[in-house]
Design a protein around this motif. Sequence first.
Motif, PDB file in Angstrom:
ATOM      1  N   PHE A 247       0.833  -1.148   0.118  1.00 24.17           N
ATOM      2  CA  PHE A 247       0.129   0.039  -0.005  1.00 24.17           C
ATOM      3  C   PHE A 247       0.842   1.126   0.062  1.00 24.17           C
ATOM      4  O   PHE A 247       1.865   1.446   0.660  1.00 24.17           O
ATOM      5  CB  PHE A 247      -0.950   0.037   1.419  1.00 24.17           C
ATOM      6  N   TYR A 248       0.432   2.343  -0.824  1.00 27.06           N
ATOM      7  CA  TYR A 248       1.210   3.490  -0.880  1.00 27.06           C
ATOM      8  C   TYR A 248      -0.074   4.633  -0.485  1.00 27.06           C
ATOM      9  O   TYR A 248      -1.286   4.521  -0.876  1.00 27.06           O
ATOM     10  CB  TYR A 248       1.591   3.724  -2.167  1.00 27.06           C
ATOM     11  N   ASP A 249       0.396   5.793  -0.400  1.00 24.79           N
ATOM     12  CA  ASP A 249      -0.467   6.850  -0.067  1.00 24.79           C
ATOM     13  C   ASP A 249      -0.509   7.597  -1.407  1.00 24.79           C
ATOM     14  O   ASP A 249      -0.119   7.129  -2.510  1.00 24.79           O
ATOM     15  CB  ASP A 249       0.051   7.829   1.008  1.00 24.79           C
ATOM     16  N   GLU A 250      -1.345   8.612  -1.569  1.00 25.41           N
ATOM     17  CA  GLU A 250      -1.638   9.289  -2.676  1.00 25.41           C
ATOM     18  C   GLU A 250      -0.553   9.756  -3.601  1.00 25.41           C
ATOM     19  O   GLU A 250      -0.489   9.837  -4.846  1.00 25.41           O
ATOM     20  CB  GLU A 250      -2.867  10.430  -2.823  1.00 25.41           C
ATOM     21  N   ASP A 251       0.516  10.077  -3.057  1.00 21.49           N
ATOM     22  CA  ASP A 251       1.643  10.584  -3.517  1.00 21.49           C
ATOM     23  C   ASP A 251       2.569   9.604  -3.997  1.00 21.49           C
ATOM     24  O   ASP A 251       3.841   9.781  -4.369  1.00 21.49           O
ATOM     25  CB  ASP A 251       2.377  11.429  -2.663  1.00 21.49           C
ATOM     26  N   GLY A 252       2.454   8.101  -3.663  1.00 24.47           N
ATOM     27  CA  GLY A 252       3.387   7.226  -3.974  1.00 24.47           C
ATOM     28  C   GLY A 252       4.075   6.695  -2.939  1.00 24.47           C
ATOM     29  O   GLY A 252       5.247   5.878  -3.266  1.00 24.47           O
ATOM     30  N   SER A 396      10.736   3.980  -9.483  1.00 24.23           N
ATOM     31  CA  SER A 396      10.751   5.081 -10.677  1.00 24.23           C
ATOM     32  C   SER A 396      10.062   4.126 -11.785  1.00 24.23           C
ATOM     33  O   SER A 396       9.527   4.874 -12.742  1.00 24.23           O
ATOM     34  CB  SER A 396      12.021   5.619 -10.640  1.00 24.23           C
ATOM     35  N   SER A 397      10.687   2.985 -11.884  1.00 24.22           N
ATOM     36  CA  SER A 397      10.281   2.217 -13.215  1.00 24.22           C
ATOM     37  C   SER A 397       8.848   1.924 -13.258  1.00 24.22           C
ATOM     38  O   SER A 397       8.341   1.510 -14.527  1.00 24.22           O
ATOM     39  CB  SER A 397      11.092   0.832 -13.207  1.00 24.22           C
ATOM     40  N   ALA A 398       8.040   1.988 -12.226  1.00 25.10           N
ATOM     41  CA  ALA A 398       6.755   1.733 -12.182  1.00 25.10           C
ATOM     42  C   ALA A 398       5.807   2.916 -12.146  1.00 25.10           C
ATOM     43  O   ALA A 398       4.537   2.810 -11.942  1.00 25.10           O
ATOM     44  CB  ALA A 398       6.262   0.526 -10.910  1.00 25.10           C
ATOM     45  N   LEU A 399       6.364   4.091 -12.203  1.00 21.25           N
ATOM     46  CA  LEU A 399       5.669   5.142 -12.117  1.00 21.25           C
ATOM     47  C   LEU A 399       4.401   5.541 -12.825  1.00 21.25           C
ATOM     48  O   LEU A 399       3.203   5.802 -12.575  1.00 21.25           O
ATOM     49  CB  LEU A 399       6.305   6.389 -11.878  1.00 21.25           C
ATOM     50  N   GLY A 400       4.569   5.089 -14.151  1.00 26.77           N
ATOM     51  CA  GLY A 400       3.614   5.475 -15.157  1.00 26.77           C
ATOM     52  C   GLY A 400       2.474   4.438 -14.922  1.00 26.77           C
ATOM     53  O   GLY A 400       1.298   5.051 -14.964  1.00 26.77           O
ATOM     54  N   ARG A 401       2.558   3.205 -14.673  1.00 26.73           N
ATOM     55  CA  ARG A 401       1.652   2.472 -14.393  1.00 26.73           C
ATOM     56  C   ARG A 401       0.848   2.721 -12.892  1.00 26.73           C
ATOM     57  O   ARG A 401      -0.409   2.814 -12.884  1.00 26.73           O
ATOM     58  CB  ARG A 401       2.119   0.969 -14.240  1.00 26.73           C
ATOM     59  N   TRP A 402       1.760   3.249 -11.875  1.00 26.93           N
ATOM     60  CA  TRP A 402       0.901   3.742 -10.602  1.00 26.93           C
ATOM     61  C   TRP A 402      -0.076   4.847 -10.973  1.00 26.93           C
ATOM     62  O   TRP A 402      -0.997   4.916 -10.323  1.00 26.93           O
ATOM     63  CB  TRP A 402       2.167   4.019  -9.595  1.00 26.93           C
ATOM     64  N   VAL A 403       0.609   5.891 -11.568  1.00 23.71           N
ATOM     65  CA  VAL A 403      -0.547   7.210 -11.968  1.00 23.71           C
ATOM     66  C   VAL A 403      -1.748   6.490 -12.469  1.00 23.71           C
ATOM     67  O   VAL A 403      -2.694   6.988 -11.906  1.00 23.71           O
ATOM     68  CB  VAL A 403       0.098   8.058 -12.989  1.00 23.71           C
ATOM     69  N   LEU A 404      -1.584   5.653 -13.190  1.00 26.41           N
ATOM     70  CA  LEU A 404      -2.960   5.120 -13.984  1.00 26.41           C
ATOM     71  C   LEU A 404      -3.847   4.212 -13.086  1.00 26.41           C
ATOM     72  O   LEU A 404      -5.067   4.487 -12.802  1.00 26.41           O
ATOM     73  CB  LEU A 404      -2.758   4.455 -15.393  1.00 26.41           C
ATOM     74  N   GLU A 405      -3.079   3.313 -12.579  1.00 24.89           N
ATOM     75  CA  GLU A 405      -3.839   2.500 -11.512  1.00 24.89           C
ATOM     76  C   GLU A 405      -4.235   3.036 -10.206  1.00 24.89           C
ATOM     77  O   GLU A 405      -5.583   2.967  -9.740  1.00 24.89           O
ATOM     78  CB  GLU A 405      -2.940   1.311 -11.203  1.00 24.89           C
ATOM     79  N   SER A 406      -3.392   4.070  -9.569  1.00 23.05           N
ATOM     80  CA  SER A 406      -3.975   4.743  -8.368  1.00 23.05           C
ATOM     81  C   SER A 406      -4.940   5.675  -8.598  1.00 23.05           C
ATOM     82  O   SER A 406      -5.806   5.765  -7.759  1.00 23.05           O
ATOM     83  CB  SER A 406      -2.616   5.344  -7.669  1.00 23.05           C
ATOM     84  N   ARG A 407      -5.260   6.361  -9.698  1.00 25.48           N
ATOM     85  CA  ARG A 407      -6.230   7.167 -10.060  1.00 25.48           C
ATOM     86  C   ARG A 407      -7.515   6.180 -10.202  1.00 25.48           C
ATOM     87  O   ARG A 407      -8.570   6.913  -9.659  1.00 25.48           O
ATOM     88  CB  ARG A 407      -5.874   7.860 -11.337  1.00 25.48           C
ATOM     89  N   GLU A 408      -7.688   5.392 -10.884  1.00 25.34           N
ATOM     90  CA  GLU A 408      -8.649   4.407 -11.108  1.00 25.34           C
ATOM     91  C   GLU A 408      -9.309   3.856  -9.921  1.00 25.34           C
ATOM     92  O   GLU A 408     -10.097   4.026  -9.421  1.00 25.34           O
ATOM     93  CB  GLU A 408      -8.388   3.271 -11.994  1.00 25.34           C
ATOM     94  N   ARG A 409      -8.285   3.450  -8.898  1.00 24.39           N
ATOM     95  CA  ARG A 409      -8.451   2.771  -7.733  1.00 24.39           C
ATOM     96  C   ARG A 409      -9.228   3.722  -6.515  1.00 24.39           C
ATOM     97  O   ARG A 409     -10.147   3.447  -5.886  1.00 24.39           O
ATOM     98  CB  ARG A 409      -7.462   2.168  -7.200  1.00 24.39           C
TER      99      ARG A 409
END
Length: 416
Positions: A247-252, A396-409
């Motif tokens: 689990f991560y907060d809104e800022d990753g 950092s290698s997963a930041l692009g996917r994090w932005v999309l998935e965290s927004r959806e969740r």
Amino acid sequence: MKIPKPSSPLALVGVTGGLVAALLMGQSLSAGPPEVGPLDPVLAAPAERLETVALARGETFGEVLEAANIGWSEQNTLLLAFREQANPRRMRDGTPITFRWYPVGDDLRGIDIALDGDETVRLQRDGAGWSSDLVYTPITVDTLYVAGTVEDLLWNSITDHTDLSEELSWEARVLIVDWLDKVFQWQVDFSRQVRAGDTYRFAMERHSRPDGTMKMASHLIAAEYVNQGTPYRAVWFDPNDDGEGTFYDEDGKSVRRAFLMKPIPLSRISSVYSSARRHPVLNTVRAHRGVDFAAPTGTPIQATSDGVVIYADWKGDLGNLVEIRAPNGWVSRYGHLSKYQAGVRVGTRVKQGQTIGYVGMTGLANGPHCHYELRRNGQALDPLSIKLPAGDPVPSSALGRWVLESRERLGLIEDL
């Protein structure tokens, strides 16, 4: 009357056939189709007759077959077929056994033995006698959305929640409380910081059977807890896409810290860190360099950090004690254990959250509890007041996917 010229001979048959039928019934062409009225129901005969019994305490599968008037030779064949899938000696009391008879007569068509909610052994006739198959219950995956307000305790709010009580078993609701405690344990101590008026909302993934019962609650997808007006959010994300998400907060940033806030989830604090405390057994005033977490004898105690066991033995007033060395000069101590977890000894490597022992009252203790200390470079610190180091953020290698998935969740809970 002029009939339009049909485009094919087949069309002419359809048109003239309809006209003839209408004229023979004495109906005008403008009256529409005739009313036939309600039809009597046609009931099909059942394909089989079912009889379900429960395995009584101490009863064997063979005794159930005998009670059903199944011959000795056929009993042996049925038992051999059943053993291809399961051990009849390990059948639990109350196991449902369903006999499937042909609708007429006393010929047996098959037997279903429900091993549990997810597996059933099906015995059925074949050309050679009896065969067996293991039938798996189909599982569907869906998402459950929940929101609520705390009136006194988070425990009561979740376990008594109307929507949850209709959807989930008591055990599943208790599991959710444990989830929320583990996710937010570094931001909120649910044993002492919860206040009336706190709110929560979360989305969780669950795996359900056709009858509505839940096979398992997979994990929280996104969650929010508002404690005394301060919101805390957590989003589940799997940076390596290997099923080992966290689990991560809104800022990753990781909501996880290098140390857990307490060694026993949802436990009660019976004594705090103090430089002058009256000892409950000795009745003298002296320093208490730790925090006592009260819990019933035998309650599992978990390591609050990754590390190496450097002590696991008797330690005077603290009774059975475990010490764990973590990186950067940190050491955690756990006292008054009733017993150690198997395999926990000096040199053992442990992970955060791993059980290392069980609550007791060895040494000088007036009740079952775990005495917990946290030290750095030999100096005792108050575990409840220090700022614990944070875990690793989203790579950092997963930041692009994090932005999309965290927004959806997060969007799953924002409208609750």
